[in-house]
Scaffold this motif. Structure first.
Motif, short mmCIF file in Angstrom:
data_model
loop_
_atom_site.label_atom_id
_atom_site.label_comp_id
_atom_site.label_asym_id
_atom_site.label_seq_id
_atom_site.Cartn_x
_atom_site.Cartn_y
_atom_site.Cartn_z
N LYS A 1 -3.80 11.31 -36.44
CA LYS A 1 -2.67 12.40 -36.67
C LYS A 1 -1.97 11.83 -38.00
CE LYS A 1 0.01 15.77 -35.37
NZ LYS A 1 -0.50 17.02 -35.18
N GLN A 2 -1.76 10.68 -38.03
CA GLN A 2 -0.63 10.36 -39.53
C GLN A 2 -1.78 10.35 -40.73
OE1 GLN A 2 0.91 6.62 -39.11
NE2 GLN A 2 2.45 6.82 -40.34
N ARG B 1 -3.11 13.08 -45.72
CA ARG B 1 -3.98 13.66 -46.72
C ARG B 1 -3.51 14.98 -46.95
NH1 ARG B 1 -9.64 13.76 -44.27
NH2 ARG B 1 -9.56 11.64 -45.12
N VAL B 2 -2.83 15.81 -46.12
CA VAL B 2 -2.41 17.15 -46.33
C VAL B 2 -1.29 16.90 -47.39
CG1 VAL B 2 -0.82 19.03 -45.29
CG2 VAL B 2 -2.87 18.15 -44.42
#
Length: 121
Positions: free
Chosen positions: A1-2, A7-8
């Motif tokens: 998740k992290q 990346r986003v």
């Protein structure tokens, strides 16, 4: 998740840098190609469009669109801007008009109407 959030965030920062670079290039290109007598008006119009888009961007992001729809919308807008920029005329080693009279004389010499279409006859 992290790793996904990083990346986003990285892609968002990269796209922000490219968008600001495009706006700076728009101002530089516009000020170079515009006739001297109209330069202030044209650069002012570019500034208005830039500020209007900067105002609308967060509103579109806050709209009830999914992440994929938002990315598709902004990506298609960016792609259309790139496509339109490819239509700009090449100005390397070209004599650019300085006044509106220069443009009128050039159109008369090339036998073009006000929209740039060739006149018959």
């Amino acid at each position: 998740k992290q790793w996904y959030q990083r990346r986003v965030r990285g892609f968002s920062l990269t796209s922000y840098v490219f968008c600001n670079s495009a706006i700076c290039l728009m101002f530089l290109y516009t000020s170079e190609i515009a006739p001297t007598t109209h330069r202030g008006l044209i650069v002012g119009m570019c500034s208005f469009v830039s500020n209007a888009a900067g105002f609308c961007g967060p509103l579109i992001s806050a709209a009830s669109l999914t992440r994929l729809q938002r990315m598709g919308l902004f990506g298609s807008l960016a792609a259309s801007c790139v496509a339109m920029s490819l239509l700009f005329p090449e100005t390397k080693n070209a004599i650019l008009p300085e006044t509106a009279g220069d443009i009128s004389r050039r159109r008369t010499a090339q036998k073009l109407d006000t929209l740039g279409r060739c006149l018959k006859g």
